[in-house]
Design a protein around this motif. Structure first.
Motif, PDB file in Angstrom:
ATOM      1  N   ASN A  78       0.834  -1.195   0.000  1.00 39.74           N
ATOM      2  CA  ASN A  78       0.000   0.000   0.000  1.00 39.74           C
ATOM      3  C   ASN A  78       0.873   1.251   0.000  1.00 39.74           C
ATOM      4  OD1 ASN A  78      -2.150   1.774   0.146  1.00 39.74           O
ATOM      5  ND2 ASN A  78      -2.287   1.649   2.380  1.00 39.74           N
ATOM      6  N   CYS A  79       0.943   1.902  -1.159  1.00 36.43           N
ATOM      7  CA  CYS A  79       1.722   3.136  -1.309  1.00 36.43           C
ATOM      8  C   CYS A  79       0.816   4.360  -1.415  1.00 36.43           C
ATOM      9  CB  CYS A  79       2.609   3.062  -2.552  1.00 36.43           C
ATOM     10  SG  CYS A  79       3.798   1.719  -2.550  1.00 36.43           S
ATOM     11  N   LEU A  80      -0.474   4.203  -1.139  1.00 35.53           N
ATOM     12  CA  LEU A  80      -1.410   5.308  -1.274  1.00 35.53           C
ATOM     13  C   LEU A  80      -1.184   6.347  -0.173  1.00 35.53           C
ATOM     14  CD1 LEU A  80      -4.693   3.341  -2.044  1.00 35.53           C
ATOM     15  CD2 LEU A  80      -3.397   4.751  -3.643  1.00 35.53           C
ATOM     16  N   GLY A  81      -1.280   7.608  -0.551  1.00 28.90           N
ATOM     17  CA  GLY A  81      -1.151   8.668   0.435  1.00 28.90           C
ATOM     18  C   GLY A  81      -1.368  10.028  -0.198  1.00 28.90           C
ATOM     19  N   VAL A  82      -1.896  10.949   0.600  1.00 27.35           N
ATOM     20  CA  VAL A  82      -2.043  12.338   0.169  1.00 27.35           C
ATOM     21  C   VAL A  82      -1.516  13.232   1.275  1.00 27.35           C
ATOM     22  CG1 VAL A  82      -3.993  11.934  -1.372  1.00 27.35           C
ATOM     23  CG2 VAL A  82      -4.423  12.445   1.023  1.00 27.35           C
ATOM     24  N   LEU A  83      -0.947  14.366   0.897  1.00 26.52           N
ATOM     25  CA  LEU A  83      -0.317  15.251   1.870  1.00 26.52           C
ATOM     26  C   LEU A  83      -1.332  16.060   2.657  1.00 26.52           C
ATOM     27  CD1 LEU A  83       2.280  16.539   3.023  1.00 26.52           C
ATOM     28  CD2 LEU A  83       2.136  18.231   1.181  1.00 26.52           C
ATOM     29  N   GLN A  84      -2.361  16.532   1.982  1.00 27.75           N
ATOM     30  CA  GLN A  84      -3.243  17.513   2.622  1.00 27.75           C
ATOM     31  C   GLN A  84      -4.623  17.447   1.999  1.00 27.75           C
ATOM     32  OE1 GLN A  84      -1.321  21.281   3.459  1.00 27.75           O
ATOM     33  NE2 GLN A  84      -3.145  22.422   2.917  1.00 27.75           N
ATOM     34  N   ILE A 118       3.275   1.496   3.521  1.00 25.35           N
ATOM     35  CA  ILE A 118       4.221   2.616   3.550  1.00 25.35           C
ATOM     36  C   ILE A 118       3.656   3.709   4.438  1.00 25.35           C
ATOM     37  CG2 ILE A 118       5.497   4.299   2.186  1.00 25.35           C
ATOM     38  CD1 ILE A 118       6.268   1.411   1.599  1.00 25.35           C
ATOM     39  N   SER A 119       4.384   4.047   5.500  1.00 22.56           N
ATOM     40  CA  SER A 119       3.937   5.067   6.439  1.00 22.56           C
ATOM     41  C   SER A 119       4.978   6.177   6.514  1.00 22.56           C
ATOM     42  CB  SER A 119       3.683   4.431   7.813  1.00 22.56           C
ATOM     43  OG  SER A 119       3.051   5.353   8.691  1.00 22.56           O
ATOM     44  N   ILE A 120       5.050   6.853   7.655  1.00 23.96           N
ATOM     45  CA  ILE A 120       5.999   7.959   7.836  1.00 23.96           C
ATOM     46  C   ILE A 120       6.767   7.756   9.125  1.00 23.96           C
ATOM     47  CG2 ILE A 120       4.601   9.604   6.546  1.00 23.96           C
ATOM     48  CD1 ILE A 120       3.678  10.734   9.283  1.00 23.96           C
ATOM     49  N   PRO A 121       7.994   8.260   9.214  1.00 25.02           N
ATOM     50  CA  PRO A 121       8.773   8.112  10.439  1.00 25.02           C
ATOM     51  C   PRO A 121       8.306   9.072  11.522  1.00 25.02           C
ATOM     52  CG  PRO A 121      10.014   9.354   8.821  1.00 25.02           C
ATOM     53  CD  PRO A 121       8.754   8.920   8.142  1.00 25.02           C
ATOM     54  N   GLY A 122       8.838   8.872  12.722  1.00 24.68           N
ATOM     55  CA  GLY A 122       8.522   9.772  13.823  1.00 24.68           C
ATOM     56  C   GLY A 122       7.673   9.107  14.885  1.00 24.68           C
ATOM     57  N   ALA A 123       7.703   9.671  16.092  1.00 22.62           N
ATOM     58  CA  ALA A 123       6.909   9.153  17.204  1.00 22.62           C
ATOM     59  C   ALA A 123       5.503   9.723  17.146  1.00 22.62           C
ATOM     60  CB  ALA A 123       7.571   9.511  18.537  1.00 22.62           C
ATOM     61  N   ALA A 124       4.529   8.947  17.651  1.00 20.32           N
ATOM     62  CA  ALA A 124       3.135   9.377  17.596  1.00 20.32           C
ATOM     63  C   ALA A 124       2.912  10.685  18.338  1.00 20.32           C
ATOM     64  CB  ALA A 124       2.238   8.282  18.175  1.00 20.32           C
ATOM     65  N   GLY A 125       3.655  10.902  19.415  1.00 23.34           N
ATOM     66  CA  GLY A 125       3.489  12.127  20.189  1.00 23.34           C
ATOM     67  C   GLY A 125       3.924  13.375  19.454  1.00 23.34           C
ATOM     68  N   SER A 132      -0.056  13.383   9.383  1.00 19.20           N
ATOM     69  CA  SER A 132       0.684  12.459  10.248  1.00 19.20           C
ATOM     70  C   SER A 132      -0.241  11.736  11.219  1.00 19.20           C
ATOM     71  CB  SER A 132       1.779  13.207  11.004  1.00 19.20           C
ATOM     72  OG  SER A 132       1.243  14.277  11.760  1.00 19.20           O
ATOM     73  N   VAL A 133      -1.270  12.414  11.726  1.00 17.03           N
ATOM     74  CA  VAL A 133      -2.206  11.783  12.663  1.00 17.03           C
ATOM     75  C   VAL A 133      -2.931  10.618  11.999  1.00 17.03           C
ATOM     76  CG1 VAL A 133      -4.348  12.121  13.947  1.00 17.03           C
ATOM     77  CG2 VAL A 133      -2.513  13.804  14.140  1.00 17.03           C
ATOM     78  N   THR A 134      -3.418  10.814  10.776  1.00 22.93           N
ATOM     79  CA  THR A 134      -4.147   9.744  10.089  1.00 22.93           C
ATOM     80  C   THR A 134      -3.221   8.613   9.654  1.00 22.93           C
ATOM     81  OG1 THR A 134      -3.995  11.029   8.021  1.00 22.93           O
ATOM     82  CG2 THR A 134      -6.017  11.238   9.304  1.00 22.93           C
ATOM     83  N   LYS A 135      -1.986   8.951   9.330  1.00 20.54           N
ATOM     84  CA  LYS A 135      -1.004   7.904   9.034  1.00 20.54           C
ATOM     85  C   LYS A 135      -0.792   7.012  10.253  1.00 20.54           C
ATOM     86  CE  LYS A 135       0.890   8.168   4.810  1.00 20.54           C
ATOM     87  NZ  LYS A 135       1.043   6.991   3.915  1.00 20.54           N
ATOM     88  N   ARG A 136      -0.699   7.640  11.421  1.00 21.92           N
ATOM     89  CA  ARG A 136      -0.473   6.872  12.642  1.00 21.92           C
ATOM     90  C   ARG A 136      -1.712   6.052  13.014  1.00 21.92           C
ATOM     91  NH1 ARG A 136       4.370   7.091  12.393  1.00 21.92           N
ATOM     92  NH2 ARG A 136       4.530   9.327  12.735  1.00 21.92           N
TER      93      ARG A 136
END
Length: 443
Positions: A78-84, A118-125, A132-136
């Motif tokens: 799953n490579c689907l994603g939108v920025l905004q 495929i997601s994004i790096p970083g901690a949930a906090g 980023s919230v919806t990715k998490r």
């Protein structure tokens, strides 16, 4: 002797994007049967009959399950994603709601399927944007699903092609601009797209019951921390622009550009500078790739290896220099046509009609021609501003300009030698519209 590739079928969702397109082609080159699905492919992207244009975002879970069964899918990427959020883009619908339906479809397909997400790096906090919230949220749904999964969190992706943020960094490297110190110092661990593709191929080659490749969440990036300024500096070295004098952009200009980018996105464009992009840029890109490297055995390319493995070609340089100029061309042409038509019709109508009358234009046609051409000019300008109609409007602008020149040559030839040279200046405007038309593609 290399190990044979298992006869597994892989479904790549978002196969027209930066990562999805490369991964689909890479899997096929490795001998996998990869089915690429996207809402729309460009003519150059459709490589085989297994690149399918399907509206998967509108499909419910039973329809998705049927898709998985009909194509006998073993692995879903799953490579689907939108920025905004924007026209045709809903982050919650793409990142969270679709993933929920996809998980239901995998469970209901009756097949043993591994999901590579495929997601994004970083901690949930640290999540501050809807992106980023919806990715998490999607990550949490996947982790609780009970299916075999691998969540991949790539760093800043360096690829042969460029789109969005990666294209913007190339433009900054090629032009005499410097980011503010705050943004330049942001952590920005990169990853070569070849390493992402190698990881997906490694996962796809493992049996779905292999615990080593199931229920894993990996950061994909080089282990050495670098900054955004360093990434841009490496592109400058590739472009040969390291010694170019530069002007540091004020932070307020970035914020203003983000607001303008949000506005332009409502017209259907996808500018790289938007409020979400700036927020994520300032957050940075960092993570710990040690578990990924230890399990997969992949040693990621460094920034120098990823960018400096080949010098920039003339095509790379032209693209980087023209990337931001493209936005200026579209904006200036939209304003030119809209404002010129508005002035002729509402501000200087008498002067416009006088010019035609003074050059022996048929009296009965002066008023109708002035009104019709002014309305046409404003329509062309408005249509240029919208992404969906921009190509049509640019062609219409070229045709209209040539018509004005030809009509003047027949009806009022003395306009060609008037002091301000209005008709003579139409030629460069046609060339600018042609250049804008030729650079309109995004992928």
């Amino acid at each position: 002797m290399s190990e044979p590739i298992p006869a597994r079928k892989i479904l790549v969702l978002g196969a027209s994007g930066l990562i999805g397109r490369f991964v689909t082609d890479d899997l096929r080159a490795r001998g996998f049967h990869a089915v690429g699905i996207a809402r729309q492919f460009s003519p150059a992207q459709k490589a085989t009959a297994f690149d399918l244009e399907w509206p998967v975002m509108s499909m419910d879970a039973p329809a998705l399950a049927c898709l998985l069964r009909d194509h006998e899918i073993d692995v879903v990427v799953n490579c689907l994603g939108v920025l905004q959020d924007g026209p045709g883009s809903d982050t919650r619908a793409v990142h969270r709601d679709f993933v929920a339906r996809l998980l239901d479809a995998i469970r209901g397909s009756g097949r043993a399927i591994r999901l590579i997400h495929i997601s994004i790096p970083g901690a949930a906090g640290e999540d501050r944007t809807t992106f980023s919230v919806t990715k998490r949220e999607a990550e949490r749904l996947i982790a609780a699903s009970g299916i075999a999964f691998a969540i991949l969190r790539p760093g800043f992706v360096i690829a042969p092609s460029a789109y969005g943020g990666s294209a913007l960094l190339r433009a900054l490297a090629a032009l005499p601009f410097e980011l503010p110190k705050r943004e330049s110092a942001t952590s920005f661990q990169p990853v070569a797209i070849e390493d992402i593709a190698a990881t997906i191929a490694w996962l796809a080659g493992r049996d779905v019951a292999d615990a080593v490749a199931s229920a894993v969440t990996w950061d994909l990036m080089q282990p050495q921390p670098v900054t955004l300024g360093r990434v841009i500096g490496q592109f400058r070295a590739s472009f040969g622009t390291s010694e170019m004098p530069r002007v540091t952009l004020p932070g307020l200009l970035l914020d203003l550009g983000a607001k303008l980018g949000d506005l332009v996105s409502r017209l259907g464009w996808m500018p790289p500078i938007r409020t979400t992009a700036i927020a994520e840029l300032r957050r940075g890109v960092s993570g710990d790739p040690s578990s990924w490297m230890a399990v997969s055995g992949i040693v990621p390319k460094t920034l120098t290896e990823a960018v400096g493995q080949r010098p920039a070609t003339i095509q790379d340089k032209w693209f980087a220099r023209l990337y931001l100029a493209k936005a200026l061309m579209i904006a200036s042409l939209a304003l030119f046509w809209t404002v010129s038509g508005f002035i002729a019709l509402f501000v200087s109508y008498s002067a416009a009609t006088y010019i035609l009358s003074a050059h022996s234009f048929p009296p009965d046609l002066v008023a109708p021609v002035t009104v019709i051409t002014s309305l046409m000019d404003m329509s062309i300008g408005v249509l240029i501003a919208f992404r969906r109609t921009s190509a049509f409007a640019l062609i219409a602008g070229i045709v209209a300009s040539l018509g004005y020149m030809a009509g003047a040559a027949i009806l009022t030839p003395d306009l060609w030698i008037e002091p301000l040279g209005a008709l003579v200046k139409t030629g460069p405007a046609i060339v600018l519209m042609l250049v804008a038309l030729l650079t309109l593609d995004n992928r």
